[in-house]
Design a protein around this motif. Structure first.
Motif, PDB file in Angstrom:
ATOM      1  N   GLU A   5       0.828  -1.206   0.000  1.00 59.59           N
ATOM      2  CA  GLU A   5       0.000   0.000   0.000  1.00 59.59           C
ATOM      3  C   GLU A   5       0.866   1.260   0.000  1.00 59.59           C
ATOM      4  N   ALA A   6       1.982   1.201   0.741  1.00 58.29           N
ATOM      5  CA  ALA A   6       2.892   2.355   0.756  1.00 58.29           C
ATOM      6  C   ALA A   6       3.473   2.600  -0.631  1.00 58.29           C
ATOM      7  N   LYS A   7       3.785   1.512  -1.337  1.00 52.03           N
ATOM      8  CA  LYS A   7       4.311   1.629  -2.694  1.00 52.03           C
ATOM      9  C   LYS A   7       3.284   2.271  -3.616  1.00 52.03           C
ATOM     10  N   ARG A   8       2.030   1.853  -3.500  1.00 50.87           N
ATOM     11  CA  ARG A   8       0.977   2.425  -4.345  1.00 50.87           C
ATOM     12  C   ARG A   8       0.798   3.912  -4.069  1.00 50.87           C
ATOM     13  N   ILE A   9       0.834   4.284  -2.784  1.00 53.26           N
ATOM     14  CA  ILE A   9       0.676   5.698  -2.433  1.00 53.26           C
ATOM     15  C   ILE A   9       1.833   6.518  -2.987  1.00 53.26           C
ATOM     16  N   LEU A  10       3.060   5.991  -2.854  1.00 51.33           N
ATOM     17  CA  LEU A  10       4.227   6.711  -3.384  1.00 51.33           C
ATOM     18  C   LEU A  10       4.142   6.860  -4.902  1.00 51.33           C
ATOM     19  N   ILE A  86      -8.518  10.345  -4.192  1.00 48.92           N
ATOM     20  CA  ILE A  86      -8.432  11.525  -3.327  1.00 48.92           C
ATOM     21  C   ILE A  86      -6.970  11.922  -3.142  1.00 48.92           C
ATOM     22  N   ILE A  87      -6.118  10.926  -2.863  1.00 51.85           N
ATOM     23  CA  ILE A  87      -4.688  11.204  -2.688  1.00 51.85           C
ATOM     24  C   ILE A  87      -4.120  11.842  -3.946  1.00 51.85           C
ATOM     25  N   SER A  88      -4.465  11.287  -5.102  1.00 52.91           N
ATOM     26  CA  SER A  88      -3.952  11.807  -6.366  1.00 52.91           C
ATOM     27  C   SER A  88      -4.404  13.239  -6.610  1.00 52.91           C
ATOM     28  N   VAL A  89      -5.689  13.494  -6.432  1.00 49.19           N
ATOM     29  CA  VAL A  89      -6.229  14.831  -6.690  1.00 49.19           C
ATOM     30  C   VAL A  89      -5.628  15.859  -5.730  1.00 49.19           C
ATOM     31  N   VAL A  90      -5.538  15.501  -4.460  1.00 50.71           N
ATOM     32  CA  VAL A  90      -5.003  16.433  -3.459  1.00 50.71           C
ATOM     33  C   VAL A  90      -3.550  16.780  -3.774  1.00 50.71           C
ATOM     34  N   PHE A  91      -2.736  15.768  -4.054  1.00 53.65           N
ATOM     35  CA  PHE A  91      -1.312  16.023  -4.309  1.00 53.65           C
ATOM     36  C   PHE A  91      -1.096  16.715  -5.653  1.00 53.65           C
ATOM     37  N   THR A  92      -1.914  16.389  -6.646  1.00 54.45           N
ATOM     38  CA  THR A  92      -1.805  17.115  -7.920  1.00 54.45           C
ATOM     39  C   THR A  92      -2.109  18.585  -7.719  1.00 54.45           C
ATOM     40  N   THR A  93      -3.148  18.875  -6.936  1.00 57.29           N
ATOM     41  CA  THR A  93      -3.496  20.270  -6.628  1.00 57.29           C
ATOM     42  C   THR A  93      -2.358  20.965  -5.899  1.00 57.29           C
TER      43      THR A  93
END
Length: 289
Positions: A5-10, A86-93
């Protein structure tokens, strides 16, 4: 599980950085537009600034556009898939707001090509690990579960609107360069992760029953089990034959690795299917072959 899961988040965060670089370093100043919701946010930001004199960043608009889609994904797709969105959108923003908007080249072709490459890599690596970049990924996932119609038509319609408006509101050449950027993006995504709506998996295994049960715990898809025999080893095996959507590909790979790492799996493009392919509103019992 934690490291997976950590790999996917990174990877999702890395994908967000690449998408932000694509927009801020190449596409925005060149008035060449990205794919999907990022392109829509970029277009609306440009229209508000150039036509109305009102400034709101692409990152903020991308975040706002994704709110209703993420809510839809939470209830219709699943929490796991939506959390990565959500993680993707937040970090892209965040990266769109942090990184400066630069013009690395005055050549619009170079901006279109390199912008497309960075966006394609960012989206492709996220999809490859079963994560989502939000926006049209969630829309496509919902549609893939509700109906058997090609998802590509919805991508084409949205990107078509972006291309037409780019040509009308700016120079006609901007529409052509936007088409070039979209082509490069989708080609790179193709190289990293299949863009076909459905794929067929043929799995040769000694653990057919265990694998069938594990797959059905993860997804509701019909599976046909066919007797198989190794031509060289003469070993008796089984082949599991099933059709899945491309969004389920990562989950299938994960199940196979956990249950039978020695299994041989062949994934092929499915151009079309006839007969029953389960939709979300159909009873699950019909899907088990």
């Amino acid at each position: 599980m934690f490291f997976t899961e950590a790999k996917r988040i990174l990877v999702v965060i890395l994908g967000s950085i690449l998408v932000a670089i694509s927009l801020n370093f190449f596409l925005i100043n060149a008035n060449v537009f990205a794919i999907g919701f990022a392109g829509a946010a970029q277009l609306v930001s440009s229209i508000l600034h150039d036509q109305l004199g009102f400034s709101i960043s692409t990152g903020i608009l991308l975040f706002l556009f994704n709110i209703p889609v993420i809510i839809l994904g939470w209830f219709k797709v699943g929490r796991g898939f939506t959390i990565y969105s959500i993680i993707s959108v937040v970090f892209t923003t965040i990266f769109l707001e942090i990184l400066p908007v630069l013009q690395l080249s005055n050549d619009i072709i170079l901006n279109a090509v390199f912008g497309g490459v960075f966006a394609g890599v960012g989206i492709g690596i996220s999809l490859k690990l079963g994560a989502s970049t939000g926006g049209m990924d969630i829309v496509a996932m919902v549609l893939s579960r509700l109906q058997d119609k090609p998802i590509g038509i919805y991508f084409l319609m949205m990107n078509g609107v972006i291309i037409v408006l780019a040509g009308v509101l700016y120079e006609p050449e901007n529409a052509l360069y936007t088409m070039a950027a979209l082509y490069v993006t989708t080609t790179v995504i193709d190289m990293l992760h299949t863009r076909h709506e459905k794929v067929t998996a043929m799995i040769i295994t000694h653990k057919a029953e265990e694998l069938q049960q594990a797959i059905h715990q993860k997804m509701v898809r019909g599976i046909t089990i066919i007797p198989a025999k190794g031509a060289y080893s003469k070993e008796e095996k089984s082949m599991l034959y099933l059709v899945i959507t491309r969004y389920e590909l990562y989950d299938l790979e994960k199940v196979i690795t956990e249950v039978d790492p020695q299994a041989f799996t062949n994934i092929v493009q499915t151009v079309g299917i006839f007969g029953f392919f389960r939709r979300e509103d159909e009873p699950a019992e019909r899907s088990i072959t």
